[in-house]
Design a protein around this motif. Structure first.
Motif, PDB file in Angstrom:
ATOM      1  N   PRO A 718      36.678  45.920 -54.452  1.00 27.26           N
ATOM      2  CA  PRO A 718      36.915  46.287 -53.034  1.00 27.26           C
ATOM      3  C   PRO A 718      35.391  45.939 -52.493  1.00 27.26           C
ATOM      4  N   TYR A 719      35.435  45.730 -51.294  1.00 27.57           N
ATOM      5  CA  TYR A 719      34.170  45.472 -50.433  1.00 27.57           C
ATOM      6  C   TYR A 719      33.354  46.532 -50.584  1.00 27.57           C
ATOM      7  N   ASP A 720      33.922  47.684 -50.108  1.00 28.02           N
ATOM      8  CA  ASP A 720      33.030  48.749 -50.089  1.00 28.02           C
ATOM      9  C   ASP A 720      32.375  49.536 -51.240  1.00 28.02           C
ATOM     10  N   GLY A 721      32.894  48.963 -52.691  1.00 31.40           N
ATOM     11  CA  GLY A 721      32.325  49.274 -53.780  1.00 31.40           C
ATOM     12  C   GLY A 721      31.207  48.376 -54.277  1.00 31.40           C
ATOM     13  N   ALA A 722      30.629  47.454 -53.535  1.00 35.10           N
ATOM     14  CA  ALA A 722      29.724  46.564 -54.140  1.00 35.10           C
ATOM     15  C   ALA A 722      28.519  47.088 -54.371  1.00 35.10           C
ATOM     16  N   GLU A 723      28.094  48.113 -53.268  1.00 35.43           N
ATOM     17  CA  GLU A 723      26.810  48.673 -53.423  1.00 35.43           C
ATOM     18  C   GLU A 723      26.669  49.476 -54.776  1.00 35.43           C
ATOM     19  N   GLU A 724      27.730  50.205 -54.839  1.00 40.15           N
ATOM     20  CA  GLU A 724      27.763  51.158 -56.026  1.00 40.15           C
ATOM     21  C   GLU A 724      27.781  50.546 -57.448  1.00 40.15           C
ATOM     22  N   ASP A 725      28.736  49.375 -57.417  1.00 42.27           N
ATOM     23  CA  ASP A 725      28.830  48.645 -58.600  1.00 42.27           C
ATOM     24  C   ASP A 725      27.557  48.055 -58.785  1.00 42.27           C
ATOM     25  N   LEU A 726      26.723  47.389 -58.018  1.00 37.86           N
ATOM     26  CA  LEU A 726      25.565  46.867 -58.218  1.00 37.86           C
ATOM     27  C   LEU A 726      24.344  47.921 -58.779  1.00 37.86           C
ATOM     28  N   ALA A 727      24.412  49.136 -58.093  1.00 38.57           N
ATOM     29  CA  ALA A 727      23.507  50.098 -58.593  1.00 38.57           C
ATOM     30  C   ALA A 727      23.699  50.831 -59.790  1.00 38.57           C
ATOM     31  N   ALA A 728      25.037  50.669 -60.241  1.00 38.18           N
ATOM     32  CA  ALA A 728      25.298  51.046 -61.607  1.00 38.18           C
ATOM     33  C   ALA A 728      24.941  50.434 -62.616  1.00 38.18           C
ATOM     34  N   ARG A 729      24.786  49.139 -62.408  1.00 35.43           N
ATOM     35  CA  ARG A 729      23.928  48.357 -63.408  1.00 35.43           C
ATOM     36  C   ARG A 729      22.510  48.147 -63.663  1.00 35.43           C
ATOM     37  N   ARG A 730      21.896  49.266 -62.759  1.00 38.25           N
ATOM     38  CA  ARG A 730      20.334  49.282 -63.004  1.00 38.25           C
ATOM     39  C   ARG A 730      20.236  50.150 -64.100  1.00 38.25           C
ATOM     40  N   LEU A 731      19.028  50.187 -64.905  1.00 39.20           N
ATOM     41  CA  LEU A 731      18.693  50.987 -65.701  1.00 39.20           C
ATOM     42  C   LEU A 731      17.791  51.979 -65.262  1.00 39.20           C
ATOM     43  N   PRO A 732      18.319  53.184 -65.003  1.00 41.81           N
ATOM     44  CA  PRO A 732      17.549  54.034 -64.190  1.00 41.81           C
ATOM     45  C   PRO A 732      16.506  54.969 -64.642  1.00 41.81           C
ATOM     46  N   GLY A 733      16.176  54.372 -66.005  1.00 46.20           N
ATOM     47  CA  GLY A 733      15.110  55.522 -66.575  1.00 46.20           C
ATOM     48  C   GLY A 733      15.784  56.338 -67.686  1.00 46.20           C
ATOM     49  N   SER A 734      15.742  55.990 -68.931  1.00 47.36           N
ATOM     50  CA  SER A 734      16.580  56.426 -69.939  1.00 47.36           C
ATOM     51  C   SER A 734      15.832  56.448 -71.072  1.00 47.36           C
ATOM     52  N   ILE A 735      15.855  57.052 -72.114  1.00 51.96           N
ATOM     53  CA  ILE A 735      14.993  57.330 -73.289  1.00 51.96           C
ATOM     54  C   ILE A 735      15.759  56.654 -74.630  1.00 51.96           C
TER      55      ILE A 735
END
Length: 851
Positions: A718-735
């Motif tokens: 769905p179009y409105d899920g694009a922003e969250e889909d792309l953000a979820a593929r970031r590596l947000p700072g993990s150990i």
């Protein structure tokens, strides 16, 4: 058309003129004010919003309020790096001032379940901690602080009298003095008499590194939990002294936004935070909505911002029984700027911050009993949860008595966490914690939730998007040996003694007469500081390339040796100088060059350490935070000079004066590689971090192969899920766990061959072709804490974390992650320091060569 354009121009000028003439009644309620208390305009000589106030004038006005109003007391709680005073105003009714220490003591009792039940909560004042402009270029906050302070100091109304009787206000007018001063100087120097609200103007585009950061370019709104900056140390002490019910954190955001206040995204709340916290935040939000709606101010909640990382001003309180509230106002970034929502003036931004402050004051006063009950119950239920938790506490080792363990202990005590010495040996998960050399942090204490926030290794999350990092397990960051301890793992009769008794870190080095040589173990965190100190004075130092024994002591590879032969000092003076080292590391005298085991001291396996002459690139494209972390480490911990040169000036610099160039994380697309290549070919060492290694690879200075995800592009979403889909593929700072080659110069000083490493970007490297060129490699099951998208899981496995290359006689060392992250990642600092001191000594046959 020309007439229409003229009318529009006249309308714009009229609007600007009206905004310039805003007075006190534009910002504050129309009530009577005490004439003995000067208004901001009377003190400054101009109305708030006409200019960006400088820090010295802000301090002067706050001192004037304390002098002229019996409601205000001023306390200087510290100094910034640039020695600017950091102030907190305590504002309350005069009758409360007369019993202020009693009120503060009662706040301490409120957090103690053994005493809180005896308190008269219905008659206990609430405490409201109001902080402004922790990002120095988000200036509407600190300018609003003058108005809020004046309102409380001078306002004459029944509502204010009632509010001050039932509330103690702690008002910090500027959380970031150095950044605020840097920004105000810039924007005022670019302000014209005829203001031009064109966003392209210099007034709205400050130069690198910008005023957001403090002196060393740290984001202070990531430092509340880890306390690495002096501004934070003072703030946390104030917080822990008073345990406020509410802490407000006033920020700015993009100019085309509106106004945000919490709650944030519901699915992005730290699971340790009680649900009641969010319910109270929502109730307070009703007060903000009412006052902003009355003024027709656009706003929103429950989007964009989260409540996950406990190192921010709006989330640290959530782990401490308080309510943290973030305000974000669209930034004018100058006097007046055109935006998608119309003309945005500085005065308008300031007024919205004032309105949010007033609504907070009203909410806290009216919810006083409810907020005090919540804080009492927060610590009471924390104890109840702790007693049900199978994890009974945490052990961390101080066996080597090294600096990181002591710094971690200091941090825990600053957060009022109970810590004990260990007085009996205990073995957990195969790791020994010996009596007198370990500390115990029990879960059965009121700060149970904060302890979980410090020690937890979380890998499962409700949401996959994070505003900041997803993991920060502090004992991992400090590089410590530590373990959670379950009930079944406690030895019989386990009963730690109360209190802390610190043994001497290393004992005392006493050497009676000059020796053949002097040696220091490789393992001390402060060894780079010692090296820098000795080399700066021209003293020749060697490093052991292999382990050896001498005079009954075993030394690991990476230990340093200071021979008495042919030094600039006489043997007696050299001994005297070594006895005055700033570090507490032990120095061992060696009486004979013939060793018991390993190479003799005259061997080539003891190469001379080259004194580092360091240049670091800064400026546009370079991450200010990453560069600042390096500058801070070298300047304040290792006390090493480092020359800072902006990228666009490098062509004018004679690089023959230097032998180490550092490229912090950033985009170096405008940097010419020719000069750097020549520098390496003639023996220089280049160290690249994060995205800088992409430039090194593209410039054929460090051959790397990057791992990439095979994203499935088939199917529909769905179009409105694009922003969250792309953000979820970031590596947000993990150990992640990495394996170390303890024989490699980059890994000198480490005793364990496993090390937690912070990775904040998806820079994942294949192993180099040369089998010796990757001294640090992620393990088979590397994730220790934090979020990792399924696409990245196979990529991190066995990826190279550090790669060593070279051209000619020089070396190029690339770090995929950040070894100096936010100054609290002590555990990997030594990797970085080793690259500086020993990079040029790495064997020529072990490096990945460019074609």
């Amino acid at each position: 058309m020309k007439l229409r354009s003229l009318l529009c121009a006249l309308l714009l000028q009229a609007t600007l003129f009206c905004q310039e003439k805003t007075g006190l009644n534009y910002y504050l309620p129309d009530i009577t004010y005490n004439s003995a208390v000067p208004t901001p305009a009377q003190y400054l000589g101009y109305e708030i919003g006409e200019w960006h106030i400088s820090h010295d004038l802000l301090v002067g006005y706050m001192r004037e309020l304390a002098r002229s109003s019996d409601r205000v007391r001023l306390r200087e709680y510290g100094r910034s790096h640039e020695k600017r005073p950091m102030l907190c105003l305590t504002i309350t009714a005069p009758t409360n001032h007369s019993r202020l220490e009693t009120l503060r003591t009662e706040r301490q009792k409120l957090t103690d379940p053994s005493q809180s039940g005896k308190l008269d909560i219905k008659n206990m004042p609430a405490v409201n901690y109001m902080g402004y402009s922790i990002h120095g270029n988000e200036a509407s906050g600190c300018n609003a602080a003058l108005l809020v302070a004046y309102y409380l100091a001078a306002g004459q109304s029944a509502e204010i009298e009632q509010l001050l009787q039932h509330t103690v206000v702690l008002l910090d007018p500027c959380f970031n003095p150095d950044g605020m001063q840097r920004f105000s100087a810039w924007v005022n120097s670019r302000k014209s008499t005829e203001r031009t609200p064109d966003p392209a103007g210099d007034e709205f585009n400050e130069p690198w590194p910008r005023g957001r950061y403090n002196h060393y370019w740290f984001d202070l709104n990531r430092d509340w939990l880890v306390m690495q900056q002096p501004e934070t140390v003072g703030r946390v002490a104030t917080f822990q002294d008073w345990h406020p019910n509410v802490l407000t954190d006033h920020h700015e955001m993009g100019s085309n936004s509106t106004f945000f206040f919490q709650p944030g995204v519901p699915s992005r709340v730290n699971p340790i935070t009680p649900a009641r916290n969010q319910a109270l935040t929502a109730k307070i939000a009703g007060y903000h909505a009412a006052i902003l709606s009355e003024k027709n101010i656009p706003f929103y909640t429950q989007e964009n911002f989260d409540d996950f990382y406990y190192g921010k001003g709006s989330t640290y309180p959530d782990a401490n029984g308080s309510i943290g509230i973030l305000f974000e106002q669209a930034s004018s970034r100058g006097s007046a700027q055109e935006t998608q929502n119309g003309l945005l003036t500085f005065a308008y931004a300031i007024r919205n911050q004032v309105l949010a402050s007033l609504s907070t004051l009203k909410a806290v006063a009216e919810m006083r009993v409810e907020l005090n009950e919540y804080q009492r119950d927060f610590f009471k239920t924390a104890l109840e949860e702790a007693r049900k938790d199978d994890i009974k506490g945490f052990l961390f080792s101080d066996a080597s008595r090294d600096l990181p363990a002591r710094e971690f202990l200091k941090l825990l005590l600053s957060h009022q966490i109970e810590v004990h010495n260990v007085h009996q040996d205990i073995k957990v998960n195969g790791q020994l914690y010996s009596s007198g050399n370990a500390f115990w942090v029990p879960m059965d204490q009121p700060n149970y939730r904060l302890i979980k926030g410090i020690f937890t290794r979380q890998t499962v999350f409700q949401d996959s998007i994070f505003y900041d990092i997803s993991a920060w397990t502090l004992p991992d960051a400090f590089g410590l040996q530590w373990s959670p301890v379950k009930t079944s793992e406690l030895p019989s009769g386990w009963k730690p003694q109360p209190g802390i008794a610190l043994t001497s870190r290393y004992g005392v080095s006493f050497i009676g007469k000059p020796a053949y040589a002097y040696a220091m173990d490789a393992t001390g965190y402060e060894l780079p500081e010692v090296l820098a100190e000795l080399l700066e004075e021209g003293i020749r130092v060697k490093v052991a390339g292999k382990p050896f024994t001498a005079d009954g002591h075993s030394f690991a590879a990476g230990s340093i040796v200071i021979p008495s032969d042919r030094q600039p000092l006489s043997p007696g003076d050299l001994l005297d100088r070594i006895g005055k080292l700033h570090s507490e590391l032990l120095v061992y005298p060696i009486t004979n060059g013939l060793t018991g085991e390993g190479p003799d001291l005259g061997s080539e396996n003891f190469p001379v350490v080259r004194p580092p002459k360091i240049l670091m690139l800064t400026g546009r494209g370079v991450s200010p935070e990453a560069a600042g972390e390096i500058w801070h480490l070298l300047d304040t911990r290792y006390h090493m000079p480092v020359t800072l040169v902006e990228v666009n000036r490098l062509d004018d610099v004679n690089l023959s004066k230097y032998n180490v160039i550092i490229l912090a994380d950033g985009n170096y697309s405008n940097l010419s590689a020719d000069k750097i290549r020549q520098f390496v070919q003639t023996g220089g060492t280049v160290i690249g971090i994060g995205n800088a290694i992409k430039w090194l690879n593209k410039s054929s200075l460090l051959p790397l192969e990057f791992k990439a995800t095979n994203r499935n592009k088939t199917g529909r979403r769905p179009y409105d899920g694009a922003e969250e889909d792309l953000a979820a593929r970031r590596l947000p700072g993990s150990i992640f766990e990495a394996g170390l080659d303890l024989t490699h110069p980059v890994c000198y000083g480490y005793e364990r061959n496993r090390l937690p490493i912070f990775l904040g970007d998806s820079i994942l490297l294949e192993l180099p072709k040369n089998p010796y060129a990757a001294p640090v490699v992620f393990t088979d099951q590397p994730l220790l804490a934090g979020y990792l998208h399924p696409e990245f899981k196979p990529l991190v496995k066995n990826a190279a974390a550090v790669v060593v290359g070279g051209i000619g006689t020089g070396r190029v060392i690339g770090f995929a992650g950040n070894p100096n992250f936010r100054a609290f990642w002590y555990g990997t600092n030594r990797l970085f320091a080793n690259a500086i001191f020993f990079g040029n000594l790495i064997n020529n046959d072990t490096i990945e060569r460019s074609k």
